[in-house]
Design a protein around this motif. Structure first.
Motif, short mmCIF file in Angstrom:
data_model
loop_
_atom_site.label_atom_id
_atom_site.label_comp_id
_atom_site.label_asym_id
_atom_site.label_seq_id
_atom_site.Cartn_x
_atom_site.Cartn_y
_atom_site.Cartn_z
N ARG A 167 29.67 49.23 48.67
CA ARG A 167 30.93 49.83 48.24
C ARG A 167 31.55 49.11 47.04
N LEU A 168 30.88 48.08 46.55
CA LEU A 168 31.46 47.26 45.49
C LEU A 168 31.76 48.06 44.23
N ALA A 169 30.82 48.88 43.79
CA ALA A 169 31.02 49.64 42.55
C ALA A 169 32.24 50.55 42.65
N ASP A 170 32.40 51.23 43.78
CA ASP A 170 33.55 52.11 43.96
C ASP A 170 34.85 51.32 44.00
N PHE A 171 34.82 50.16 44.68
CA PHE A 171 36.01 49.32 44.75
C PHE A 171 36.44 48.86 43.36
N LEU A 172 35.48 48.37 42.58
CA LEU A 172 35.81 47.86 41.25
C LEU A 172 36.28 48.98 40.32
N ALA A 173 35.70 50.16 40.45
CA ALA A 173 36.16 51.29 39.63
C ALA A 173 37.59 51.67 39.98
N ASP A 174 37.90 51.70 41.28
CA ASP A 174 39.26 52.00 41.70
C ASP A 174 40.24 50.91 41.27
N ALA A 175 39.80 49.64 41.36
CA ALA A 175 40.65 48.53 40.93
C ALA A 175 40.91 48.61 39.43
N ALA A 181 42.06 48.16 33.07
CA ALA A 181 40.69 47.86 32.68
C ALA A 181 40.52 46.44 32.19
N ASP A 182 41.57 45.86 31.60
CA ASP A 182 41.47 44.53 31.02
C ASP A 182 41.86 43.41 31.99
N ARG A 183 42.14 43.74 33.24
CA ARG A 183 42.56 42.72 34.21
C ARG A 183 41.39 41.76 34.49
N PRO A 184 41.55 40.45 34.31
CA PRO A 184 40.47 39.50 34.60
C PRO A 184 40.14 39.46 36.09
N ALA A 185 38.88 39.27 36.40
CA ALA A 185 38.44 39.23 37.81
C ALA A 185 37.12 38.48 37.89
N ALA A 186 36.69 38.22 39.11
CA ALA A 186 35.40 37.57 39.35
C ALA A 186 34.80 38.14 40.63
N VAL A 187 33.51 38.41 40.58
CA VAL A 187 32.76 38.82 41.77
C VAL A 187 31.91 37.63 42.20
N CYS A 188 32.14 37.16 43.41
CA CYS A 188 31.42 35.99 43.94
C CYS A 188 30.45 36.47 45.01
N ARG A 189 29.18 36.23 44.78
CA ARG A 189 28.14 36.76 45.66
C ARG A 189 27.33 35.63 46.27
N GLU A 190 27.09 35.72 47.59
CA GLU A 190 26.23 34.77 48.29
C GLU A 190 26.70 33.33 48.08
N GLU A 197 25.91 33.61 43.06
CA GLU A 197 26.18 34.15 41.73
C GLU A 197 27.67 34.43 41.59
N VAL A 198 28.25 34.02 40.49
CA VAL A 198 29.65 34.34 40.18
C VAL A 198 29.66 35.05 38.84
N VAL A 199 30.11 36.29 38.85
CA VAL A 199 30.17 37.10 37.63
C VAL A 199 31.64 37.29 37.26
N ARG A 200 32.01 36.82 36.09
CA ARG A 200 33.40 36.88 35.64
C ARG A 200 33.53 37.85 34.49
N GLY A 201 34.69 38.51 34.40
CA GLY A 201 34.93 39.44 33.30
C GLY A 201 36.15 40.27 33.58
N THR A 202 36.35 41.32 32.82
CA THR A 202 37.44 42.26 33.11
C THR A 202 36.99 43.22 34.21
N LEU A 203 37.94 43.90 34.79
CA LEU A 203 37.58 44.88 35.83
C LEU A 203 36.69 45.98 35.26
N ALA A 204 36.92 46.35 34.00
CA ALA A 204 36.07 47.37 33.39
C ALA A 204 34.63 46.86 33.26
N GLU A 205 34.47 45.62 32.83
CA GLU A 205 33.14 45.05 32.67
C GLU A 205 32.44 44.89 34.02
N LEU A 206 33.18 44.45 35.02
CA LEU A 206 32.59 44.25 36.34
C LEU A 206 32.24 45.57 37.00
#
Length: 279
Positions: A167-175, A181-190, A197-206
């Protein structure tokens, strides 16, 4: 003599993070309420822990019905340890109901602190840590999820969410749509695991990144809103001006909402109503 209820934090990935106090809690327990009994026994095996405790299942589906069993053990003077699959019990995991019941009867409740995906993700995200809020899992239903995120558009604290990988893609698209779109965020996995893995960027990029295959345990950290939100009236006026200049309505709403700090859904409804008003 009544017993004691112990909430024991378990490793969120790396078994080496298990504390001596957590090991002792498992050894000393009379009853262990485990979210997954197989995982609990595997954890004990990897830690070299031998316990004589009665191990009972205690997960979302049976949490309410298990409270009575655990309370009987506590009333009989037994030491009951709650251990979920990862992290601290009762934080988006079973534990809250038996804690409430024990407190209501004056039974001692304590905890063995330890790993937490919430704090670990917050620490490595690179986002402000001085003030934050934990939002847990967003709704599985798209409409409810969008409304909940829209209500957080003006939240100034850093926000931490849990999310399932599918559900991550849908959550990030809604966020992205609700928070900007320019709100900074990070996805932390495992976290703490082999493939952390930690992926940082804007909500649009993520949101774009997450359209690929993403696996594992996911924690999302999103920066809070900055600066005062603009007025709805001014934002509506800007949306209408953009539309008159040839911009698409939805695109204008999304960009103005992100720039003003207003919730996208709120601005959309206000601008739509203004378009319908006679001039």
């Amino acid at each position: 003599m009544t017993g004691v209820l112990v909430l024991a934090a378990t490793p969120i990935g790396d078994v080496a993070d298990a504390s001596p106090a957590m090991v002792a809690a498992l050894v000393e327990a009379d009853v262990i309420a485990a979210e997954d009994t197989r995982r609990l026994r595997d954890l004990c095996r990897r830690l070299g822990v031998e316990t004589t405790a009665r191990v009972v299942s205690y997960f979302d589906g049976n949490e309410a019905s298990r409270v009575g069993v655990l309370m009987d053990a506590l009333r009989a003077g037994e030491r009951v340890v709650v251990a979920t699959d990862a992290g601290m019990p009762s934080v988006s995991d079973p534990g809250f109901r038996v804690v409430q019941a024990a407190i209501a009867e004056g039974i001692r409740v304590t905890a063995v602190p330890g790993p937490s995906a919430v704090l670990t993700a917050l620490a490595v995200s690179g986002l402000p840590t001085d003030r934050f809020c934990f939002e847990g899992f967003a709704s599985r239903k798209a409409g409810e999820r969008s409304r909940a995120l829209a209500a957080l558009a003006r939240e100034e604290r850093t926000m931490v969410f849990f999310e399932a990988p599918h559900r991550l893609a849908d959550f990030l698209a809604d966020a992205r749509d609700a928070l900007g779109a320019d709100r900074p965020a990070a996805v932390c996995r495992e976290l703490t695991k082999t493939y952390e893995e930690v992926v940082r960027g804007t909500l649009a990029e993520l949101a774009e990144w997450a359209t690929g295959e993403v696996r594992g345990e996911i924690t999302v950290v999103v920066a809070g809103a900055t600066g005062p939100a603009g007025s709805v009236e001014d934002a509506v006026a800007e949306v209408l001006a953009r539309v008159e200049a040839g911009e698409r309505f939805k695109s204008a709403v999304a960009e103005v909402a992100a720039a003003s700090g207003l919730a996208k859904n709120e601005l959309y409804e206000a601008a739509l109503a203004a378009r319908k008003e006679p001039r």
